[in-house]
Design a protein around this motif. Structure first.
Motif, PDB file in Angstrom:
ATOM      1  N   ASN A 162      31.339  44.756  44.645  1.00  0.00           N
ATOM      2  CA  ASN A 162      32.332  43.799  44.157  1.00  0.00           C
ATOM      3  C   ASN A 162      33.160  44.425  43.028  1.00  0.00           C
ATOM      4  O   ASN A 162      32.638  44.623  41.932  1.00  0.00           O
ATOM      5  CB  ASN A 162      31.618  42.543  43.638  1.00  0.00           C
ATOM      6  CG  ASN A 162      32.488  41.315  43.703  1.00  0.00           C
ATOM      7  OD1 ASN A 162      33.368  41.192  44.546  1.00  0.00           O
ATOM      8  ND2 ASN A 162      32.254  40.374  42.801  1.00  0.00           N
ATOM      9  N   PRO A 163      34.451  44.752  43.310  1.00  0.00           N
ATOM     10  CA  PRO A 163      35.201  44.641  44.554  1.00  0.00           C
ATOM     11  C   PRO A 163      34.581  45.492  45.668  1.00  0.00           C
ATOM     12  O   PRO A 163      33.933  46.502  45.398  1.00  0.00           O
ATOM     13  CB  PRO A 163      36.590  45.150  44.192  1.00  0.00           C
ATOM     14  CG  PRO A 163      36.698  45.011  42.714  1.00  0.00           C
ATOM     15  CD  PRO A 163      35.307  45.259  42.213  1.00  0.00           C
ATOM     16  N   PHE A 170      37.411  40.648  46.437  1.00  0.00           N
ATOM     17  CA  PHE A 170      36.553  40.349  45.286  1.00  0.00           C
ATOM     18  C   PHE A 170      35.966  38.952  45.439  1.00  0.00           C
ATOM     19  O   PHE A 170      36.680  37.986  45.706  1.00  0.00           O
ATOM     20  CB  PHE A 170      37.378  40.427  43.996  1.00  0.00           C
ATOM     21  CG  PHE A 170      36.582  40.218  42.739  1.00  0.00           C
ATOM     22  CD1 PHE A 170      35.814  41.244  42.214  1.00  0.00           C
ATOM     23  CD2 PHE A 170      36.602  39.002  42.076  1.00  0.00           C
ATOM     24  CE1 PHE A 170      35.077  41.057  41.058  1.00  0.00           C
ATOM     25  CE2 PHE A 170      35.876  38.804  40.910  1.00  0.00           C
ATOM     26  CZ  PHE A 170      35.112  39.838  40.397  1.00  0.00           C
TER      27      PHE A 170
END
Length: 360
Positions: A162-163, A170
């Motif tokens: 994440n991302p 995201f």
């Protein structure tokens, strides 16, 4: 090819070919070609880091500090943690390998988003663990509910990028935190935040927050100097976690192999946060501009919080890749789509210029 296969560990005898882009072909690129396919930062490392690296090159005969105290001290200051919360390694890829070496047994199940960073799939295969890939949603977001439902008595690890790479998407930080808090305490949760410094959403925050709160859960957050710090060739990464898990990482020989050059440059890079903020601000603007330009050309572009864009054009990806290659621009094509790494103003403008010629 099969001559010495009997010497291999069982998992390596059956391991499939890696899907990582870096494993598909030579990454050697002429200097006049724009590399917009590896999510590198063309701005390079912070000036203060470059100065320190130059000085460190004068002392290559000195062994590195095995404990990386200077670097860990700067990382600890940056996050408000103790050096006892930090593991360093030669890039986050080394730390990912350590996850397998330290935690995975044959038959352990590892839940991860699909598609995501292929290094994780590699390490699962390396140690004979079992892949449990969970498809992303139609918007290429992690399906946290489906990941939770996939938990079984054999689940050892859950991984969230994440991302995400290769999508750039995201997941809302509060949702990730809630997901972590409801997990059973015997599952290791790994959050890869390689691109977190590029995130500009106001409601976003790092899962380092939970480590600072000393959450009673096995949580590891991975970070790297390869992305916004522009040090991909220097190979420095780190993990943030509880001191008890750090002790286990330190049993790995990989924990002691970070070079003097990498340690010195990375420590100086952290002290040059003004440069990092400038790069982030530039990328935020470039991300918005290039997204709008591609959409104006009829492309579907997924919302990104990273330094790259995943997009779908009205023309086959291989046709686009070849047209750009003819103009000395390299882009990626993971999962049957196009992915372009954002670069300098000149790089981005040339990319759009070629795309306009091709699509109009």
């Amino acid at each position: 090819m099969e001559k010495y296969i009997e010497l291999l560990r069982d998992a390596m005898k059956t391991k499939p070919k890696s899907l990582r882009a870096a494993r598909q072909k030579s990454s050697s690129t002429p200097l006049d070609v724009y590399r917009m396919n590896y999510n590198e930062s063309p701005f390079g490392m912070p000036p203060k880091a470059a100065e320190v690296l130059y000085e460190a090159c004068k002392r290559p005969y000195i062994y590195p500090d095995w404990f990386s105290i200077e670097l860990k001290t700067e990382i600890a200051k940056l996050y408000g943690l103790s050096i006892d919360n930090i593991v360093t390694g030669s890039g986050s890829s080394t730390l990912i390998c350590m996850l397998g070496e330290i935690f995975l047994n044959p038959g352990d199940e590892v839940i991860f988003g699909d598609p995501s960073y292929e290094a994780f799939r590699d390490v699962i295969n390396d140690y004979g663990a079992t892949q449990v890939p969970i498809p992303l949603t139609n918007d290429y977001l992690y399906d946290l509910d489906a990941m939770y439902d996939a938990i079984s008595p054999k689940t050892k690890m859950i991984i969230i990028c994440n991302p995400n790479n290769p999508t750039g998407t995201f997941v809302d930080s509060a949702k990730v935190e809630a997901f972590i808090r409801k997990l059973p305490g015997n599952i290791l949760i790994v959050i890869d935040e390689a691109y977190m410094e590029y995130v500009t959403r106001k409601d976003s925050y790092s899962m380092v927050k939970l480590i600072k709160e000393e959450i009673d859960q096995p949580l590891i957050v991975l970070r790297t100097f390869s992305k916004i710090y522009g040090m991909a060739g220097v190979r420095v990464g780190y993990a943030l976690t509880s001191p008890s898990l750090v002790d286990y990482f330190n049993k790995s020989s990989h924990a002691w192999n970070l070079s003097t050059l990498g340690q010195s440059a990375a420590a100086a890079a952290i002290r040059d946060q003004d440069f990092i903020h400038e790069v982030r601000d530039f990328m935020e603007k470039a991300r918005k501009e290039v997204t709008e330009q591609l959409r104006a050309l009829g492309c579907k572009v997924w919302d990104s919080e990273s330094n790259f864009l995943l997009f779908e054009a009205p023309i086959e990806p291989k046709v686009i890749a070849q047209a750009l290659a003819d103009e000395k621009i390299q882009i990626g094509s993971p999962i049957g789509l196009n992915r372009v790494s954002l670069g300098t103003k000149e790089m981005n403008e040339k990319f759009i210029y070629v795309m306009e010629k091709l699509l109009k």
